[in-house]
Design a protein around this motif. Structure first.
Motif, PDB file in Angstrom:
ATOM      1  N   THR A  12      -1.960   0.279   6.587  1.00 29.05           N
ATOM      2  CA  THR A  12      -1.442  -0.635   7.588  1.00 29.05           C
ATOM      3  C   THR A  12      -0.100  -1.160   7.145  1.00 29.05           C
ATOM      4  O   THR A  12       0.259  -1.091   5.978  1.00 29.05           O
ATOM      5  N   ALA A  13       0.643  -1.687   8.054  1.00 33.80           N
ATOM      6  CA  ALA A  13       1.924  -2.298   7.735  1.00 33.80           C
ATOM      7  C   ALA A  13       1.762  -3.806   7.742  1.00 33.80           C
ATOM      8  O   ALA A  13       1.026  -4.367   8.560  1.00 33.80           O
ATOM      9  N   LEU A  14       2.468  -4.477   6.842  1.00 32.85           N
ATOM     10  CA  LEU A  14       2.404  -5.930   6.798  1.00 32.85           C
ATOM     11  C   LEU A  14       3.146  -6.516   7.987  1.00 32.85           C
ATOM     12  O   LEU A  14       4.229  -6.064   8.351  1.00 32.85           O
ATOM     13  N   GLU A  15       2.544  -7.533   8.589  1.00 31.65           N
ATOM     14  CA  GLU A  15       3.202  -8.245   9.665  1.00 31.65           C
ATOM     15  C   GLU A  15       3.920  -9.450   9.088  1.00 31.65           C
ATOM     16  O   GLU A  15       3.443 -10.086   8.155  1.00 31.65           O
ATOM     17  N   PRO A  16       5.066  -9.810   9.652  1.00 32.71           N
ATOM     18  CA  PRO A  16       5.862 -10.889   9.073  1.00 32.71           C
ATOM     19  C   PRO A  16       5.121 -12.211   8.966  1.00 32.71           C
ATOM     20  O   PRO A  16       5.372 -12.997   8.062  1.00 32.71           O
ATOM     21  N   ASP A  17       4.200 -12.521   9.909  1.00 30.83           N
ATOM     22  CA  ASP A  17       3.533 -13.810   9.917  1.00 30.83           C
ATOM     23  C   ASP A  17       2.211 -13.805   9.167  1.00 30.83           C
ATOM     24  O   ASP A  17       1.471 -14.775   9.195  1.00 30.83           O
ATOM     25  N   ARG A  18       1.866 -12.702   8.506  1.00 31.15           N
ATOM     26  CA  ARG A  18       0.613 -12.650   7.770  1.00 31.15           C
ATOM     27  C   ARG A  18       0.757 -13.361   6.436  1.00 31.15           C
ATOM     28  O   ARG A  18       1.820 -13.374   5.829  1.00 31.15           O
ATOM     29  N   PRO A  19      -0.345 -13.962   5.930  1.00 31.09           N
ATOM     30  CA  PRO A  19      -0.283 -14.611   4.614  1.00 31.09           C
ATOM     31  C   PRO A  19      -0.035 -13.589   3.512  1.00 31.09           C
ATOM     32  O   PRO A  19      -0.109 -12.381   3.719  1.00 31.09           O
ATOM     33  N   GLU A  20       0.252 -14.110   2.325  1.00 33.16           N
ATOM     34  CA  GLU A  20       0.481 -13.257   1.155  1.00 33.16           C
ATOM     35  C   GLU A  20      -0.751 -12.406   0.886  1.00 33.16           C
ATOM     36  O   GLU A  20      -1.867 -12.914   0.831  1.00 33.16           O
ATOM     37  N   PRO A  21      -0.598 -11.094   0.745  1.00 33.26           N
ATOM     38  CA  PRO A  21      -1.776 -10.230   0.569  1.00 33.26           C
ATOM     39  C   PRO A  21      -2.349 -10.307  -0.839  1.00 33.26           C
ATOM     40  O   PRO A  21      -1.711 -10.795  -1.777  1.00 33.26           O
ATOM     41  N   VAL A  22      -3.572  -9.827  -0.969  1.00 30.32           N
ATOM     42  CA  VAL A  22      -4.151  -9.594  -2.286  1.00 30.32           C
ATOM     43  C   VAL A  22      -3.364  -8.455  -2.931  1.00 30.32           C
ATOM     44  O   VAL A  22      -3.069  -7.446  -2.282  1.00 30.32           O
ATOM     45  N   LYS A  23      -3.038  -8.602  -4.208  1.00 28.58           N
ATOM     46  CA  LYS A  23      -2.205  -7.600  -4.881  1.00 28.58           C
ATOM     47  C   LYS A  23      -2.928  -7.068  -6.113  1.00 28.58           C
ATOM     48  O   LYS A  23      -3.468  -7.835  -6.916  1.00 28.58           O
ATOM     49  N   LEU A  24      -2.923  -5.750  -6.256  1.00 29.41           N
ATOM     50  CA  LEU A  24      -3.602  -5.074  -7.352  1.00 29.41           C
ATOM     51  C   LEU A  24      -2.635  -4.147  -8.066  1.00 29.41           C
ATOM     52  O   LEU A  24      -1.770  -3.529  -7.445  1.00 29.41           O
ATOM     53  N   TRP A  25      -2.830  -4.035  -9.386  1.00 27.58           N
ATOM     54  CA  TRP A  25      -2.059  -3.088 -10.198  1.00 27.58           C
ATOM     55  C   TRP A  25      -3.029  -2.241 -11.007  1.00 27.58           C
ATOM     56  O   TRP A  25      -3.889  -2.778 -11.720  1.00 27.58           O
ATOM     57  N   PHE A  26      -2.878  -0.931 -10.892  1.00 21.09           N
ATOM     58  CA  PHE A  26      -3.631   0.005 -11.726  1.00 21.09           C
ATOM     59  C   PHE A  26      -2.629   0.674 -12.651  1.00 21.09           C
ATOM     60  O   PHE A  26      -1.696   1.358 -12.198  1.00 21.09           O
ATOM     61  N   CYS A  27      -2.809   0.471 -13.955  1.00 19.42           N
ATOM     62  CA  CYS A  27      -1.816   0.933 -14.923  1.00 19.42           C
ATOM     63  C   CYS A  27      -2.488   1.671 -16.080  1.00 19.42           C
ATOM     64  O   CYS A  27      -3.113   1.045 -16.939  1.00 19.42           O
ATOM     65  N   ASN A 124      -5.935   0.099 -17.085  1.00 20.43           N
ATOM     66  CA  ASN A 124      -5.900  -1.346 -16.888  1.00 20.43           C
ATOM     67  C   ASN A 124      -5.862  -1.653 -15.398  1.00 20.43           C
ATOM     68  O   ASN A 124      -5.210  -0.942 -14.617  1.00 20.43           O
ATOM     69  N   PHE A 125      -6.535  -2.727 -14.997  1.00 18.54           N
ATOM     70  CA  PHE A 125      -6.641  -3.093 -13.591  1.00 18.54           C
ATOM     71  C   PHE A 125      -6.451  -4.599 -13.486  1.00 18.54           C
ATOM     72  O   PHE A 125      -7.150  -5.373 -14.140  1.00 18.54           O
ATOM     73  N   LEU A 126      -5.471  -5.021 -12.675  1.00 19.07           N
ATOM     74  CA  LEU A 126      -5.099  -6.427 -12.571  1.00 19.07           C
ATOM     75  C   LEU A 126      -5.041  -6.827 -11.104  1.00 19.07           C
ATOM     76  O   LEU A 126      -4.482  -6.106 -10.272  1.00 19.07           O
ATOM     77  N   GLY A 127      -5.634  -7.984 -10.779  1.00 24.30           N
ATOM     78  CA  GLY A 127      -5.591  -8.511  -9.425  1.00 24.30           C
ATOM     79  C   GLY A 127      -4.927  -9.871  -9.396  1.00 24.30           C
ATOM     80  O   GLY A 127      -5.096 -10.684 -10.313  1.00 24.30           O
ATOM     81  N   VAL A 128      -4.159 -10.134  -8.318  1.00 26.33           N
ATOM     82  CA  VAL A 128      -3.475 -11.410  -8.137  1.00 26.33           C
ATOM     83  C   VAL A 128      -3.694 -11.879  -6.705  1.00 26.33           C
ATOM     84  O   VAL A 128      -3.625 -11.080  -5.767  1.00 26.33           O
ATOM     85  N   HIS A 255      -0.687  -1.211  -6.334  1.00 29.27           N
ATOM     86  CA  HIS A 255       0.440  -0.664  -7.090  1.00 29.27           C
ATOM     87  C   HIS A 255      -0.097   0.252  -8.183  1.00 29.27           C
ATOM     88  O   HIS A 255      -1.156  -0.010  -8.758  1.00 29.27           O
ATOM     89  N   HIS A 256       0.649   1.281  -8.489  1.00 33.25           N
ATOM     90  CA  HIS A 256       0.260   2.218  -9.551  1.00 33.25           C
ATOM     91  C   HIS A 256       1.361   2.258 -10.592  1.00 33.25           C
ATOM     92  O   HIS A 256       2.538   2.405 -10.273  1.00 33.25           O
ATOM     93  N   GLY A 257       0.967   2.117 -11.876  1.00 33.98           N
ATOM     94  CA  GLY A 257       1.938   2.195 -12.953  1.00 33.98           C
ATOM     95  C   GLY A 257       2.353   0.822 -13.465  1.00 33.98           C
ATOM     96  O   GLY A 257       1.905  -0.216 -12.970  1.00 33.98           O
ATOM     97  N   PHE A 258       3.216   0.801 -14.460  1.00 38.87           N
ATOM     98  CA  PHE A 258       3.709  -0.453 -15.010  1.00 38.87           C
ATOM     99  C   PHE A 258       4.801  -0.994 -14.104  1.00 38.87           C
ATOM    100  O   PHE A 258       5.708  -0.259 -13.706  1.00 38.87           O
ATOM    101  N   PRO A 259       4.742  -2.284 -13.746  1.00 40.05           N
ATOM    102  CA  PRO A 259       5.668  -2.825 -12.731  1.00 40.05           C
ATOM    103  C   PRO A 259       7.034  -3.182 -13.293  1.00 40.05           C
ATOM    104  O   PRO A 259       7.357  -4.356 -13.515  1.00 40.05           O
ATOM    105  N   TRP A 260       7.863  -2.187 -13.469  1.00 42.21           N
ATOM    106  CA  TRP A 260       9.223  -2.473 -13.913  1.00 42.21           C
ATOM    107  C   TRP A 260      10.029  -3.109 -12.792  1.00 42.21           C
ATOM    108  O   TRP A 260      10.981  -3.846 -13.030  1.00 42.21           O
TER     109      TRP A 260
END
Length: 275
Positions: A12-27, A124-128, A255-260
């Protein structure tokens, strides 16, 4: 992302008025060379973290710790605007880490930010999430010291029966790890970890992937939760738990990988709340 298995969630695409999404990183650990992981850790980790890293007997375990904790500090910098070396991380009596927010609020994204970290051999798996608690867990299906029979004995009776109906071997092991990751994610979101008996609450799962029902512990009211199951790469199972209040967004970023940098993530719809 190569190997991502999340067929039950539509992009899906983010809509401008939507709240901040749940964010995940798999590294995966391979995203950082051992030398680079050590260099980043030297500059970013606090004294407590460096002391823990120095106690590992095996280099593979030390590297796992360094990659995981440099990942946390890098994501905090991106999401909260707090420089990696300046982030103050507190730990509860049960060991759950929290970001100590500055009195004036975070430089980026308001006052609230909760994170949760999990790692398994090589990954590694990180959620924010904003304004709420999040819990995550990741496990490898192909681990050597499986111990699946012992794990099943910690589950609720109906979950043990569901596991027993699967064919022995890989199909049954997959069911065990699906339940285990969800239970870990939920208990970590509650801030209780293994202090919450795993037979005091139960999940009803779809055949392939997805939570169809949830029976909470008797000590908790029937509060709705969102649960996500992912397989970021083959044979690595991950789960996410986040409270489903009305202002929790229905989108997650993976997200996949280290967040440079702020590279584009994979966007997924969160499943409906269950209770």
């Amino acid at each position: 992302m190569t190997g991502l298995v999340a067929a039950q969630y539509s992009l899906t695409a983010l809509e401008p008025d939507r709240p901040e999404p749940v964010k995940l990183w798999f590294c995966p650990n391979d995203e950082l060379t051992p030398t680079l992981a050590t260099t980043l850790a030297t500059h970013w980790l606090d004294e407590h973290e460096r002391e823990i890293a120095a106690q590992f007997l095996f280099e593979r375990d030390r590297r796992q710790y360094l990659v995981a904790h440099t990942l946390v500090r890098r994501v905090i910098a991106l999401e909260g605007g707090v420089p990696e070396a300046e982030a103050v991380i507190w730990r509860s009596s049960r060991g759950r880490p929290f970001l100590h927010k500055p009195v004036e609020g975070l430089p980026r994204g308001g006052r609230e930010l909760d994170f949760n970290l999990s790692h398994t051999a090589g990954h590694n798996f990180l959620g924010v999430v904003r304004r709420h608690r999040i819990g995550v867990d990741v496990e490898r299906l192909d681990r050597d010291d499986q111990g699946f029979d012992a794990v099943v004995q910690t589950f609720a009776d109906e979950e043990q029966a569901w596991v027993a109906r699967a064919a022995p071997g890989r199909p049954r092991n997959r069911r065990v790890l699906r339940l285990w990751t969800l239970k870990e994610a939920y208990s970590k979101a509650r801030g209780l970890g293994l202090g919450l008996p795993f037979d005091s609450f139960a999940f009803t799962l779809a055949e392939d992937r997805g939570v169809r029902g949830f029976r909470p512990p008797k000590t908790e009211s029937a509060h709705p939760w969102r649960f996500i199951e992912l397989e970021p790469v083959p044979d690595v199972l991950a789960a996410v738990a986040v409270a489903a209040d009305s202002d929790v967004p229905s989108v997650l970023q993976l997200h996949h990988g280290f967040p440079w940098d702020r590279s584009a993530p994979r966007l997924l719809d969160l499943p409906e709340p269950v209770a």
